[in-house]
Design a protein around this motif. Structure first.
Motif, PDB file in Angstrom:
ATOM      1  N   ILE A  69       0.847  -1.197   0.000  1.00  0.00           N
ATOM      2  CA  ILE A  69       0.000   0.000   0.000  1.00  0.00           C
ATOM      3  C   ILE A  69       0.882   1.247   0.000  1.00  0.00           C
ATOM      4  CG2 ILE A  69      -1.582   1.377   1.407  1.00  0.00           C
ATOM      5  CD1 ILE A  69      -2.978  -1.208   2.183  1.00  0.00           C
ATOM      6  N   LYS A  70       1.946   1.249   0.826  1.00  0.00           N
ATOM      7  CA  LYS A  70       2.867   2.388   0.861  1.00  0.00           C
ATOM      8  C   LYS A  70       3.570   2.563  -0.487  1.00  0.00           C
ATOM      9  CE  LYS A  70       3.785   2.258   5.839  1.00  0.00           C
ATOM     10  NZ  LYS A  70       4.817   2.052   6.893  1.00  0.00           N
ATOM     11  N   GLU A  71       3.971   1.445  -1.084  1.00  0.00           N
ATOM     12  CA  GLU A  71       4.616   1.525  -2.405  1.00  0.00           C
ATOM     13  C   GLU A  71       3.666   2.105  -3.445  1.00  0.00           C
ATOM     14  OE1 GLU A  71       5.985  -2.338  -3.400  1.00  0.00           O
ATOM     15  OE2 GLU A  71       7.597  -2.352  -1.905  1.00  0.00           O
ATOM     16  N   LEU A  72       2.416   1.692  -3.372  1.00  0.00           N
ATOM     17  CA  LEU A  72       1.421   2.197  -4.304  1.00  0.00           C
ATOM     18  C   LEU A  72       1.234   3.702  -4.146  1.00  0.00           C
ATOM     19  CD1 LEU A  72      -0.865   1.917  -6.371  1.00  0.00           C
ATOM     20  CD2 LEU A  72      -2.367   1.283  -4.492  1.00  0.00           C
ATOM     21  N   GLN A  73       1.102   4.174  -2.920  1.00  0.00           N
ATOM     22  CA  GLN A  73       0.914   5.599  -2.684  1.00  0.00           C
ATOM     23  C   GLN A  73       2.112   6.409  -3.153  1.00  0.00           C
ATOM     24  OE1 GLN A  73       0.076   5.225   1.538  1.00  0.00           O
ATOM     25  NE2 GLN A  73      -2.112   5.650   1.210  1.00  0.00           N
ATOM     26  N   THR A  74       3.309   5.887  -2.920  1.00  0.00           N
ATOM     27  CA  THR A  74       4.527   6.569  -3.373  1.00  0.00           C
ATOM     28  C   THR A  74       4.571   6.615  -4.901  1.00  0.00           C
ATOM     29  OG1 THR A  74       5.737   5.812  -1.422  1.00  0.00           O
ATOM     30  CG2 THR A  74       7.045   6.530  -3.317  1.00  0.00           C
ATOM     31  N   ALA A  75       4.200   5.501  -5.531  1.00  0.00           N
ATOM     32  CA  ALA A  75       4.214   5.447  -6.998  1.00  0.00           C
ATOM     33  C   ALA A  75       3.224   6.432  -7.588  1.00  0.00           C
ATOM     34  CB  ALA A  75       3.894   4.035  -7.467  1.00  0.00           C
ATOM     35  N   ARG A  76       2.073   6.571  -6.965  1.00  0.00           N
ATOM     36  CA  ARG A  76       1.074   7.511  -7.481  1.00  0.00           C
ATOM     37  C   ARG A  76       1.589   8.944  -7.404  1.00  0.00           C
ATOM     38  NH1 ARG A  76      -4.608   5.231  -4.850  1.00  0.00           N
ATOM     39  NH2 ARG A  76      -4.949   3.533  -6.350  1.00  0.00           N
ATOM     40  N   GLU A  77       2.220   9.296  -6.308  1.00  0.00           N
ATOM     41  CA  GLU A  77       2.770  10.640  -6.155  1.00  0.00           C
ATOM     42  C   GLU A  77       3.880  10.890  -7.171  1.00  0.00           C
ATOM     43  OE1 GLU A  77       1.665  13.142  -4.314  1.00  0.00           O
ATOM     44  OE2 GLU A  77       0.001  11.813  -3.768  1.00  0.00           O
ATOM     45  N   GLU A  78       4.712   9.888  -7.395  1.00  0.00           N
ATOM     46  CA  GLU A  78       5.806  10.037  -8.355  1.00  0.00           C
ATOM     47  C   GLU A  78       5.266  10.213  -9.772  1.00  0.00           C
ATOM     48  OE1 GLU A  78       9.647  10.258  -9.927  1.00  0.00           O
ATOM     49  OE2 GLU A  78       8.803  10.577  -7.919  1.00  0.00           O
ATOM     50  N   GLN A  79       4.211   9.506 -10.105  1.00  0.00           N
ATOM     51  CA  GLN A  79       3.606   9.663 -11.420  1.00  0.00           C
ATOM     52  C   GLN A  79       3.084  11.079 -11.621  1.00  0.00           C
ATOM     53  OE1 GLN A  79       0.639   6.592 -11.607  1.00  0.00           O
ATOM     54  NE2 GLN A  79       1.983   5.184 -12.726  1.00  0.00           N
ATOM     55  N   LYS A  80       2.445  11.617 -10.624  1.00  0.00           N
ATOM     56  CA  LYS A  80       1.938  12.985 -10.714  1.00  0.00           C
ATOM     57  C   LYS A  80       3.081  13.975 -10.885  1.00  0.00           C
ATOM     58  CE  LYS A  80      -2.157  12.073  -7.836  1.00  0.00           C
ATOM     59  NZ  LYS A  80      -2.820  12.379  -6.547  1.00  0.00           N
ATOM     60  N   ARG A  81       4.163  13.764 -10.138  1.00  0.00           N
ATOM     61  CA  ARG A  81       5.302  14.674 -10.205  1.00  0.00           C
ATOM     62  C   ARG A  81       5.968  14.625 -11.576  1.00  0.00           C
ATOM     63  NH1 ARG A  81      10.514  14.883 -10.140  1.00  0.00           N
ATOM     64  NH2 ARG A  81      10.699  12.611 -10.186  1.00  0.00           N
ATOM     65  N   GLN A  82       6.148  13.420 -12.109  1.00  0.00           N
ATOM     66  CA  GLN A  82       6.792  13.273 -13.410  1.00  0.00           C
ATOM     67  C   GLN A  82       5.936  13.862 -14.523  1.00  0.00           C
ATOM     68  OE1 GLN A  82       7.860   9.205 -14.117  1.00  0.00           O
ATOM     69  NE2 GLN A  82       9.490   9.193 -12.568  1.00  0.00           N
ATOM     70  N   ALA A  83       4.638  13.681 -14.433  1.00  0.00           N
ATOM     71  CA  ALA A  83       3.748  14.228 -15.454  1.00  0.00           C
ATOM     72  C   ALA A  83       3.824  15.747 -15.472  1.00  0.00           C
ATOM     73  CB  ALA A  83       2.321  13.763 -15.209  1.00  0.00           C
ATOM     74  N   ALA A  84       3.795  16.361 -14.300  1.00  0.00           N
ATOM     75  CA  ALA A  84       3.884  17.818 -14.213  1.00  0.00           C
ATOM     76  C   ALA A  84       5.236  18.306 -14.712  1.00  0.00           C
ATOM     77  CB  ALA A  84       3.646  18.267 -12.767  1.00  0.00           C
ATOM     78  N   GLN A  85       6.308  17.592 -14.348  1.00  0.00           N
ATOM     79  CA  GLN A  85       7.646  17.979 -14.754  1.00  0.00           C
ATOM     80  C   GLN A  85       7.824  17.865 -16.263  1.00  0.00           C
ATOM     81  OE1 GLN A  85      10.913  15.494 -13.344  1.00  0.00           O
ATOM     82  NE2 GLN A  85      12.126  17.325 -12.910  1.00  0.00           N
ATOM     83  N   ALA A  86       7.318  16.777 -16.838  1.00  0.00           N
ATOM     84  CA  ALA A  86       7.429  16.588 -18.283  1.00  0.00           C
ATOM     85  C   ALA A  86       6.672  17.668 -19.034  1.00  0.00           C
ATOM     86  CB  ALA A  86       6.896  15.213 -18.669  1.00  0.00           C
ATOM     87  N   LEU A  87       5.487  18.034 -18.538  1.00  0.00           N
ATOM     88  CA  LEU A  87       4.702  19.077 -19.174  1.00  0.00           C
ATOM     89  C   LEU A  87       5.418  20.413 -19.105  1.00  0.00           C
ATOM     90  CD1 LEU A  87       2.087  19.951 -20.533  1.00  0.00           C
ATOM     91  CD2 LEU A  87       1.087  20.248 -18.275  1.00  0.00           C
ATOM     92  N   SER A  88       6.007  20.701 -17.945  1.00  0.00           N
ATOM     93  CA  SER A  88       6.726  21.959 -17.752  1.00  0.00           C
ATOM     94  C   SER A  88       7.930  22.048 -18.674  1.00  0.00           C
ATOM     95  CB  SER A  88       7.170  22.091 -16.295  1.00  0.00           C
ATOM     96  OG  SER A  88       7.948  23.256 -16.111  1.00  0.00           O
TER      97      SER A  88
END
Length: 606
Positions: free
Chosen positions: A422-441
């Protein structure tokens, strides 16, 4: 002096003129009317009703053809025919044409323009997709009038109307009659040849279409149509894998000095056809790079990269081809079909290399941007569906094996693993959001910078040059948000898994989704998926056995990979000696081994 000459000739000229008028007015519909009355109707019909109807018809069709968007990566239509939605846009103007022509017929039926008016009504009905009335009007012209030019043209439109109405036997009959009398009308010949060629293209009889199109090219005088016919002839030769003839006709297009867009696409087609390993092919890539540096071609960079990709494929440089196709995707700003074609190029490479996971992703990206009307779209959808099923069945096996592994643990160990995941899943979700925002920027900040086009391929320093990142980033955005219906659970392609436990899908035996980010909620829902009693375990094993069987069937019947099919069929028998698919499995193994191991084949013939 001049007056005297006229007087002397009047006795000869006047009878000839009268005879010419009489002959030209002859028709099965003409009534026995006097010369003066007939002349009045001829002049009034031509310069009032018929002239106005013809002018509006030509203006409407001309505007439609000017607005027609040719896709040079597809086979061009020989005759630009509106689709149903376009026909609706033309309906009002064509209705006015019909009204004006009908009024002329009512007022001036004895005029020599009546047959022209009926023909125009038939053509107007064709353009507004009223094929029943079009055929009635056109057949009337053919049956009732004697002018061969008019009758032959009517036959061409009868054939086209029947073709669009899917009355193919009637269409072929009309074209056969018109072609058998082609010498009777020099005026109608180009249209008849072109229409008959279009019919044979639609019926996928390219070998019959080409000679007809060549005759259309030889008989037509209009430059625009000559360019079009030559280009389509080249495309047909290309489809028939007659590269030399295709190149000859593409060069003929260039000799006709068309607009630059046509010249550009013709040069691309020639580059695509050259044998890069043979004589004369050495400079093709250099020419494409030079075209890329030309400011006139800035809107066509995506197509240039795509052709470079096809050349790399011919050289068996598959990684280079993938890089060029990726550049084509990145360079496409307004041409969504070109993006889809480039994605398709990558998908096909991975498919041929048996890397079905990557192929599935790129087929998915292809469908997100490629028009459903694009030739071959159904094949793309079919392949994606089979590869998606393959991935889903494999996922079922992994998930159920993981759940059974958890079921064998003690409750304390099981809970610890679930909490870690569950912790790994939550961390992965946050990382996906961060990478998506960074790639867009980064993409937005890089958008206005200019760099040399050469040397870009293969660079992995920027997100959009990395083919994997591009497919899973930008195309992921397209898959999720482009042209999708507003509904729940519309995308299931990339489910997150938790030690094989789905976090977006439902439980193995229910459609209830696992939702929310609250750890307690997730823990309760995930634990409920684990098969802890015999009935749940039987259900889990049934899902695994079914997945093995379906994977083997896909390899056997769809992917034509007998080795993989045998492997999964035999793994099914090994893991589940007693299962519901034993007779079908034995029969498949019996057939699959027939070509390679007859003894093994006979062992399954029980």
């Amino acid at each position: 002096m001049q007056l005297t000459v006229l007087k002397r000739c009047a006795g000869f000229i006047l009878p000839v003129v009268l005879l010419g008028l009489a002959v030209s007015c002859r028709s099965s519909r003409n009534r026995d009317v006097g010369f003066v009355k007939r002349t009045y109707h001829n002049i009034t019909a031509r310069y009032n009703g018929y002239f106005n109807a013809r002018a509006l018809f030509r203006e409407t069709v001309g505007e439609f053809e000017r607005q027609y968007m040719d896709s040079y990566d597809q086979l061009l239509p020989i005759i630009r025919i509106p689709g149903e939605s376009q026909a609706q846009d033309l309906a009002a103007s064509m209705g006015t044409v019909i009204s004006k022509a009908s009024e002329m017929i009512d007022r001036h039926e004895v005029s020599k323009w009546t047959d022209n008016a009926y023909l125009m009504i038939g053509k107007a009905n064709f353009y507004r997709y009223d094929f029943q009335n079009a055929l009635q009007n056109l057949q009337y012209v053919y049956n009732e009038y004697e002018d061969n030019d008019i009758r032959q043209e009517a036959l061409a439109w009868i054939g086209l109307s029947n073709m669009l109405a899917e009355r193919y036997t009637d269409a072929e009959t009309a074209f056969d009659i018109a072609l058998s009398n082609i010498d009777s009308s020099e005026v109608a010949a180009p249209l008849i040849y072109a229409a008959a060629a279009q019919f044979n293209v639609q019926r996928d009889r390219l070998n019959l279409a080409i000679p007809l199109l060549k005759m259309a090219l030889e008989t037509v005088s209009d430059k625009e149509n000559r360019i079009r016919y030559a280009f389509v002839a080249a495309q047909l030769f290309e489809k028939m894998e007659q590269a030399d003839s295709a190149v000859a006709y593409y060069n003929r297009v260039i000799d006709l000095k068309p607009a630059y867009k046509i010249v550009f696409n013709t040069r691309l087609a020639i580059a695509r056809l050259y044998d890069v390993k043979g004589a004369g092919g050495e400079g093709i890539e250099e020419e494409l790079w030079e075209m890329m540096e030309d400011e006139k071609n800035q809107d066509f960079i995506d197509q240039l990269y795509y052709v470079l990709g096809t050349i790399a494929e011919k050289k068996s440089n598959l990684q280079e081809a993938v890089s060029y196709y990726t550049q084509s995707v990145r360079s496409s700003t307004i041409n969504k079909n070109q993006q889809g074609i480039a994605y398709l190029g990558i998908a096909n490479i991975w498919f041929r290399e048996n890397d079905y996971s990557k192929a599935m992703l790129y087929y998915d990206s292809t469908m997100a941007v490629l028009s459903p009307n694009y030739p071959g779209y159904e094949q793309v959808r079919y392949r994606y569906g089979k590869l998606k099923a393959l991935a889903d069945h494999r996922g079922t096996i992994r998930r159920e094996d993981s759940l059974q592994h958890l079921a064998a643990m003690s409750p304390v160990e099981r809970l610890k693993i679930v909490d870690v995941k569950i912790k790994e899943l939550q961390t992965a979700r946050e990382e996906q959001k961060r990478q998506a925002a960074q790639a867009l920027s980064r993409g937005m900040s890089r958008g206005g910078q200019s760099t040399s086009l050469r040397g870009r391929v293969g660079s992995g320093s920027w997100y959009f040059y990395n083919t994997t990142a591009l497919s899973q980033g930008y195309s992921e955005f397209l898959r999720r948000w482009s042209n999708r219906p507003n509904e729940n659970n519309w995308r299931r392609s990339n489910k997150q898994s938790l030690a094989g436990m789905e976090t977006e899908g439902g439980a193995p035996d229910s459609g209830e989704p696992v939702t929310g980010d609250d750890p307690e909620v997730l823990r309760t829902q995930l634990l409920s998926k684990i098969p802890l009693n015999p009935a749940q375990l039987d259900s889990s094993n049934y899902r695994i056995a079914t997945a093995y069987f379906e994977i083997a069937r896909i390899y056997e019947n769809d992917l034509r990979s007998p080795e993989d099919a045998i492997r999964y069929y035999e793994e099914l028998l090994k893991r589940f000696p007693e299962n519901n698919y034993i007779p079908a499995t034995w029969y498949s193994l019996y057939k699959l081994y027939q070509g390679t191991d007859l003894a093994r084949s006979e062992s399954y013939k029980k």
